[in-house]
Structure formats: C-alpha cells, structure tokens
Design an enzyme around this catalytic site. Sequence first.
Site, mmCIF file in Angstrom:
data_model
loop_
_atom_site.group_PDB
_atom_site.id
_atom_site.type_symbol
_atom_site.label_atom_id
_atom_site.label_comp_id
_atom_site.label_asym_id
_atom_site.label_seq_id
_atom_site.Cartn_x
_atom_site.Cartn_y
_atom_site.Cartn_z
ATOM 1 N N CYS A 24 20.439 6.736 52.956
ATOM 2 C CA CYS A 24 21.730 6.204 52.543
ATOM 3 C C CYS A 24 21.912 6.382 51.049
ATOM 4 O O CYS A 24 21.059 6.917 50.360
ATOM 5 C CB CYS A 24 21.864 4.733 52.916
ATOM 6 S SG CYS A 24 20.760 3.710 51.960
ATOM 7 N N CYS A 27 19.278 5.539 48.593
ATOM 8 C CA CYS A 27 18.171 6.496 48.498
ATOM 9 C C CYS A 27 18.540 7.567 47.478
ATOM 10 O O CYS A 27 17.724 7.984 46.659
ATOM 11 C CB CYS A 27 17.917 7.182 49.834
ATOM 12 S SG CYS A 27 17.469 6.068 51.142
ATOM 13 N N ASP A 519 48.186 38.975 41.748
ATOM 14 C CA ASP A 519 48.222 40.305 41.186
ATOM 15 C C ASP A 519 49.000 41.143 42.194
ATOM 16 O O ASP A 519 48.970 40.863 43.386
ATOM 17 C CB ASP A 519 46.766 40.781 41.054
ATOM 18 C CG ASP A 519 46.675 42.250 40.755
ATOM 19 O OD1 ASP A 519 47.302 42.676 39.784
ATOM 20 O OD2 ASP A 519 45.962 42.954 41.491
ATOM 21 N N ASP A 718 42.299 41.293 42.933
ATOM 22 C CA ASP A 718 41.335 42.077 43.696
ATOM 23 C C ASP A 718 39.925 41.943 43.125
ATOM 24 O O ASP A 718 38.980 42.475 43.672
ATOM 25 C CB ASP A 718 41.757 43.534 43.819
ATOM 26 C CG ASP A 718 41.967 44.179 42.466
ATOM 27 O OD1 ASP A 718 41.534 43.594 41.449
ATOM 28 O OD2 ASP A 718 42.558 45.261 42.416
HETATM 29 N N1 LIG Z 1 46.712 57.284 35.333
HETATM 30 C C1 LIG Z 1 47.977 56.906 35.260
HETATM 31 N N2 LIG Z 1 48.938 57.747 35.665
HETATM 32 C C2 LIG Z 1 50.212 57.371 35.624
HETATM 33 N N3 LIG Z 1 50.628 56.175 35.214
HETATM 34 C C3 LIG Z 1 49.741 55.310 34.795
HETATM 35 C C4 LIG Z 1 48.359 55.599 34.819
HETATM 36 N N4 LIG Z 1 47.696 54.509 34.343
HETATM 37 C C5 LIG Z 1 48.641 53.578 34.067
HETATM 38 N N5 LIG Z 1 49.863 54.039 34.325
HETATM 39 C C6 LIG Z 1 51.131 53.335 34.132
HETATM 40 O O1 LIG Z 1 50.878 52.061 33.561
HETATM 41 C C7 LIG Z 1 51.382 51.027 34.396
HETATM 42 C C8 LIG Z 1 50.500 49.825 34.310
HETATM 43 O O2 LIG Z 1 49.239 50.134 34.855
HETATM 44 P P1 LIG Z 1 48.264 48.971 35.299
HETATM 45 O O3 LIG Z 1 47.058 49.629 35.843
HETATM 46 O O4 LIG Z 1 48.101 48.040 34.173
HETATM 47 O O5 LIG Z 1 49.058 48.168 36.412
HETATM 48 P P2 LIG Z 1 49.416 48.506 37.938
HETATM 49 O O6 LIG Z 1 48.213 49.076 38.594
HETATM 50 O O7 LIG Z 1 50.653 49.303 38.025
HETATM 51 O O8 LIG Z 1 49.784 47.074 38.507
HETATM 52 P P3 LIG Z 1 48.892 45.764 38.704
HETATM 53 O O9 LIG Z 1 48.849 45.110 37.405
HETATM 54 O O10 LIG Z 1 49.654 44.950 39.704
HETATM 55 O O11 LIG Z 1 47.565 46.209 39.230
HETATM 56 C C9 LIG Z 1 51.441 51.639 35.768
HETATM 57 O O12 LIG Z 1 52.411 51.007 36.564
HETATM 58 C C10 LIG Z 1 51.840 53.072 35.434
HETATM 59 O O13 LIG Z 1 53.218 53.137 35.208
#
Ligand SMILES: Nc1ncnc2c1ncn2[C@@H]1O[C@H](COP(=O)(O)OP(=O)(O)OP(=O)(O)O)[C@@H](O)[C@H]1O
Length: 831
Positions: A24, A27, A519, A718
């Site tokens: 209990c 304890c 996100d 994620d």
């Molecule tokens: N390799 C890439 N090629 C083309 N666009 C890019 C690339 N990396 C980033 N961007 C541009 O930058 C923006 C923001 O990228 P970020 O990774 O921050 O967010 P996301 O993946 O679009 O969204 P979340 O934040 O929801 O994951 C993208 O929406 C895109 O327009």
Amino acid sequence: MSHSAAATPSIPQPIDIPVAGMTCASCVRRVEKAIAAVPGVVHAAVNLAAERAHVQLDRGGRLPDVVDAIRKAGYDPGTHTVDLAIQGMTCAGCVARVEKVVRAAPGVVEAAVNLATERASLTLVDGADLDAVIAAVAKAGYDARPIGANDGAGQTDRERAARAAEISALRGAAAVAAAATLPLFAVEMARHAVPGFHHWLAATVGEQPWRWVSLVLAAFVLAVPGGRFFAKGVPNLLRGTPDMNSLVVLGAGAAFLYSAVATVAPLVAPGLLPAGTDNVYFEAASVIVTLILVGRLFEARAKGRTSEAIKHLLTLQAKTARVERRGQVVELPIAEVVVGDIILVRPGERVPVDGAVLDGSSYVDESMITGEPLPVEKGPGAAVVGGTVNKAGAFRFRAEKVGAATLLSQIVRMVETAQGAKLPIQAMVDRVTAWFVPAVMVAALLTFAAWYFFGPAPALSYALVNAVAVLIIACPCAMGLATPTSIMVGTGKAAELGILFRQGDALQGLRDVTTVAFDKTGTLTLGRPTLTDLAVVDGFEDGEVLRLVAAVEGRSEHPIAQAIVAGAQARGLTPPVAEGFQAVPGFGAQARVDGRVVAVGADRYMARLGIGVAPVAETAARLGGEGKSPLYVAIDGHLAAILAVADPVKPEAAEVVRALHAAGLKVIMVTGDNRRTAEAVARTLGIDDVAAEVLPEGKVAAVKDLQRRHGRVAFAGDGVNDAPALATADVGLAMGAGTDIAIEAADVVLVRGDLRGVATAIALSRAVLGNIRQNLAWAFGYNVVLIPVAAGALYPLWGLLLSPMVAAGAMALSSVSVLTNALRLRRFRPL
Ligand SMILES: Nc1ncnc2c1ncn2[C@@H]1O[C@H](COP(=O)(O)OP(=O)(O)OP(=O)(O)O)[C@@H](O)[C@H]1O
Ligand SMILES: [Cu+]
Ligand SMILES: [Mg+2]
C-alpha cells in the site's frame, strides 16, 4: 593490452529497481524514505503498481547501498545474476580493471571477475541494460559476451513467474483461511439466524468448549495464512512506520487478543472483565484475515492483467536466430546474435533482430510494428525489423541492431518506463497517504476512547469492536493503486494502438493541451508529391527546362526534388550531369548543367537571387489556390518556368481534424510551403489557422508563438527534421515511419504513420486522467464516508454500526473496484 585508466563516469543514469512486497501507499513511502536516506541519492520515486523504484544517484552514490536499503526496509529488490564471457584478460590488473568498469556500469550491483574461467559473474538490477555493461567492458579494451539467454524477454519471464508464484501462494493462503474460518462464521451466523441454535450449541458442544475450538481455529488463521501480515506489519509497527499490514495486524490482533482474554479469564482470573463484556470475536478476526487475503488475490490477478500489453509485445520477439558462423548455419539464442552476423530467414519465420537485407526477396508482415496491414516487399538493401513476420520468400540479412538496441526492445522499454511513470497528480496523493495510516490509528484510538467513556454498556466491547472497524475500513490500499493502475492499463492500451508514451507524464500533458499544430509535408500530406504542372516563359522549351531542372534535383534529397525527377523520367527525359550543386534549405537548390546555371525553388529563393517572378504571378496564384506548390525555375539569371507539385493529403486527415475540433481543440498547420498553397490545403481539411513560409529553423519560433497565443500546444511532426519543434512543444508527437523513428525529441511516438493516432492519443490521455479521477474519488470518498460510520457516527441517530467483518469486506472490495475500473480502459475505442 592497453592499461590506461578507464574514463571517469559521467553523471549516472537514473535506474529502475523492481521492488517486491509493497502492499500500500505507506509501503511506498517507506521504501522511498529508505532509499532517500542512502548517501548519494539525488532522487527516489517508488511506484506501487509497477512495483519499481526509480532512483537517481550522483557520482558518489552506490547502487549496492540502495539495494541494501530496500532489503533492510523489509522489501525485496529484484536482482538477477548474469555470466559474461570475457576475452582479452591477461593478468590480475585486467581483472581489477574489468571489475571496476563493470561495477561502474548502470544497474550493476555486484561483480566478480575470474581470470581462469574468463568469466564475469554479475548481479544486476532486473531490467538493467546488459548491453551498456558490455559496451563499458569493450571500451576498456576487452570483449564481453553474455552466456545463456539474457534478453529483456528473459527478465520479464522471471517477473511473470514471480507473479504467478505470488498468485498461487495467495490462492492457497486464502483457501486455507476460508476453510478454517467457515465453521466460526457459520456458527456466528446461525446464532443470529436460527432460533434455538444458541441452546442447542450450549447443550451439545457447550459454550466454553466451543470458545476453545474457536480460539484454536482463529489462532491458526492468524498465524498461518495470516502470517504474512504479521511478518511485515509487526516490524513496521515497531519501527514506528505502520503500513496497511500493521492496520490488519492491529485490527485482527486486537479482536483476537481480547477474545482470548475473555476465554481464558473466567478460568484464571474471574472478574477481570466487567460483566457482559466477556464476548468473543474470533470469527471477526478470522474473517478479516480471510477477506483481506481474498482481496489481495484478486488484486494480484488484476495487476497481472494490467501488464498484458508488455507480454503481448514480448511474444513478438523471436527466441532464436539462424546465423552463419564460420561458414555454417547455426541456430543461436537471440541473446548471442551480434551486430554484423549474417542471419537467414525462412518463410513463415519471425525476423529476429533489426538489419538490412543482403540477398533474397520476400514480403514481410510489419503490421505489428507499423500497423501497415499489407505485407511489405523486401529486396537487397531493405531494412527489416525484429518481430515482424516473413511471408513467402527467404532472405539473408545483416544484423545491425541487436539486444536492447532493436526497435522492439526500445518499444518495450518505452512502454515499461511510461507504465512506471508518476503523474503530477500523484504528488498530491502521496502527500495525503503519507499521513493517512498514522491518522487512522489516532482515529481508532479516539473511537475507542469515546465509546469506552461515553458509550453504552458494555463499553469495553463497543469500544473494541468499533476501533477495530475503523482500523480495517481505513486501509489506504485503494488510494495507492488509484493512479498507477490506470497509467499502466492506459499506456499498455496505447502501445497496443501504436501509441508510445515515452514520458508517462505526457499523458497528463496531452490532456491539458488546447491546440494541436501539424507539420504539413509528410504529416498531414503523404509526403510523396508528384509533378503536376509546367508552364514555360516565352523563349524556353518545356522538355529542355524539365531536363535541366531534373538534373539539379537529381542531387537533392527533398521530396519535391524527387517528384521533379520522377516527372522527368515519366516524360522519357534523361537528365544530364549537374555540377556544383548547392541546396539552400527552406529555399531551393541550384547547379550548373550543360554550362548553364539552373536554379529551382520557392519565390523567396528567386527573390534572394534577385529574379523577378511577376510574369507568372497569375499562374502561381491559380496553382496555389488549387493546393499545389508552385516552384520557379531560373536559367542563367532569367525566369524560365513555373512548375507545380502536389502532395495529396492523407485520406484520414480531414476526419482527424474534425475529431480534434469535436474534442474542443484548435488545429493549426505549420509549413515551409507557400502561403496560398498552405491555405488551400488548410481549407480543404478544415484547419483553423496556418503558419506558412516558415523556415526550417523557424518552426521552434512558430510553436513558441502558438504557445503564447493559445496556451498548451501539442506539435505533431514526422520527427526527423521537426525535432526542435517537437521538443519545444508542450507535447511533441512524432509520426514514426516504422523503422527510423526519431524518438529522442518526442514525448509521444505514433509508431503507425497514421494521423488518427494523434486524435486517439489525446482521447486516450483524457480517458486515463478521467479514470484516475474516478479511482481517486472512489478511494478517498470511500474512506471519508466509511471511517465516521465505522467510528459510530450514525449510532446516536439510527443505532448503525459497521461490523469489523463488513469493514474487511468493504476494504477488500475497494481495491478490487479500483483495479476493475482501471481495467475498463482496456476497452477504450480508438478513432
Ligand atoms: N530541393 C528543392 N527543390 C525545389 N524547391 C525547394 C527545394 N528545397 C526547398 N525548396 C523550396 O522551399 C520550400 C520550403 O521547403 P521546406 O523543406 O522548408 O518545407 P516543405 O517541405 O515544403 O514543407 P514542410 O515544412 O511542411 O515540411 C519548399 O516548399 C520549396 O518551395
Ligand atoms: Cu488495505
Ligand atoms: Mg518538409
């Protein structure tokens, strides 16, 4: 052999020590006090339902002292011994060094190393991480391997065996007590119910001989099946730290002693007891012991059921693995598999540990881990997880994580930690229960005094019976069980649903959130965007632009990049080689392709490069309005095209948002994506608010801002790149992708990437906290109401008293009803 000194230990990790024999809340207090008194203990928290002590030592603190203190306080610390085979020891110096590092490892109570046998014999706290010990030995320059199975499953098997033994011991004791009590109880009932029974008994057996028989039977019940109460309760009473065993001892013991005196006195000292007070209560003493034993039996059984979730997880663990060793395939116990082993898996077998497929191909049922109902195809390079079931094919894989490092072991550990957690409300319960038993004893004394001096005749009889009733009814065992059992059942149920509470107190945290932030990419959406649109500016050509952009994106890891590469492939284009690739996270990427500088990214990327996007503004607005993400392409400093990718939302997303709204929560989306796109997606899902165009490092600020405006915020992401935001939120929920769960930053891990887990986790946390509240209300209410009744508060008005036997029944019932209520959580229905 290197003889350099072992590294000084850093601040030791907190350690969980199983403690058996606690009945209990008092304890719990006693064990906590005993541990806290050990020098070097920074913090000690004991959990009754989990039967564990959570102890934080500082550098000077010694675990053996803690284990000793628990034993001295009268409880059993759970330890076990393990033998390690040690290789590489050459002299006594090595022996001393191995002993030193092993003793310093977390969870090690005692260690003896033998040079001749090359063995270390360890005493470990149950649940201690043997791999940490092995790693410490390896760090000191030696090779250690466990001898015989000693994985997590083995330990829990032992716990299970201990529980089964406890249940059968209680069953035996309760049966014996009941058999010996039955004649006493039957005669007592017959006296009240059968007219003339009294005379019949006096004429046949005789009143005094029957008293002697009763005395012998009651003495047997108290001493043999009831001996366990005395063994614990008397020493605690003498130490001045009474527990619930002490209350039983005092209650049943007082009834018995008084009766014994009343039986013997007429023979040796007639007139010792005033006339009319020579009643006997042998049946009461026996019934108290019997009923409390029965209550304990039910309690032990119900406690066993609270940990069923862990048992289920452990059945997923394979016992053996077929390993290639020296060119031969041998079947080894799972504990002997090491990283780098090549393991064969045949159709229908369980994957024994985590690793990567070398050759062969098959489909593997991962539903037990990821919730994904369809078997997943596995070819060379694919990750496999221990505990999953291989379907039709066969394959070989390389073990990459074994023992405590496997995902399954981590899940089991997380569930165990969560189940043993103490919620903030527990602190309040602890404060109350600490005073409870002493207060009850005072109440019993006052009851005795009041009846003795002011009660009706025979005053001594009334005083005794009512004081005993108070002692028995006031047992605080239901109070001690109220929170921990709900937590155990709740977190176990959660684990079954793929929801892992890494921190048990996230249960309470989650109940209190007002806002859930998601996100976008990969959390609300599938995270598998596809290329949907391509519009070139005059002077550029579709295929050529896409070919160049795909060349750049071929170097990028971003999901958007993959969408563009896939789009180009689908159109039959072969991208050339890109050079000088440069990615700007949150903006975009650029590279040199065919002698031209190709840049692709968001509008803010173009702004940064000094390229105007006005010519395609209208197209961008339209695309954004459709929920697509517009991307801009610049070639040699000139705007060349606008592309769009669309990432479909998860099918369950809208339903989850609705469920959260129904639960009274605000739902917010946080994303790096374009504002218009984000708002379009938010609209289709019914999301309240959007924080768009947030740079990756800006998500923490976004969460803080939400906290300022809305109070307590849960963030679901994620888990890979959202770690800082997960850690900043009041409760971080990581959406696990099955294998590579980024567990560290999150409070809650949703093993199945399913969004419904978010709504389910919140609903479950509310259910658990509600359940705890019911339990506490019941446990406290029961004591608050029945103690005055037992003391005789209703007697002046209605002549109502609580017989000690009824008190014992009610008290056994109170723990059982709390446990039964907690077990209702097993029927929790997820979204
Ligand atoms: N390799 C890439 N090629 C083309 N666009 C890019 C690339 N990396 C980033 N961007 C541009 O930058 C923006 C923001 O990228 P970020 O990774 O921050 O967010 P996301 O993946 O679009 O969204 P979340 O934040 O929801 O994951 C993208 O929406 C895109 O327009
Ligand atoms: Cu009790
Ligand atoms: Mg992202």
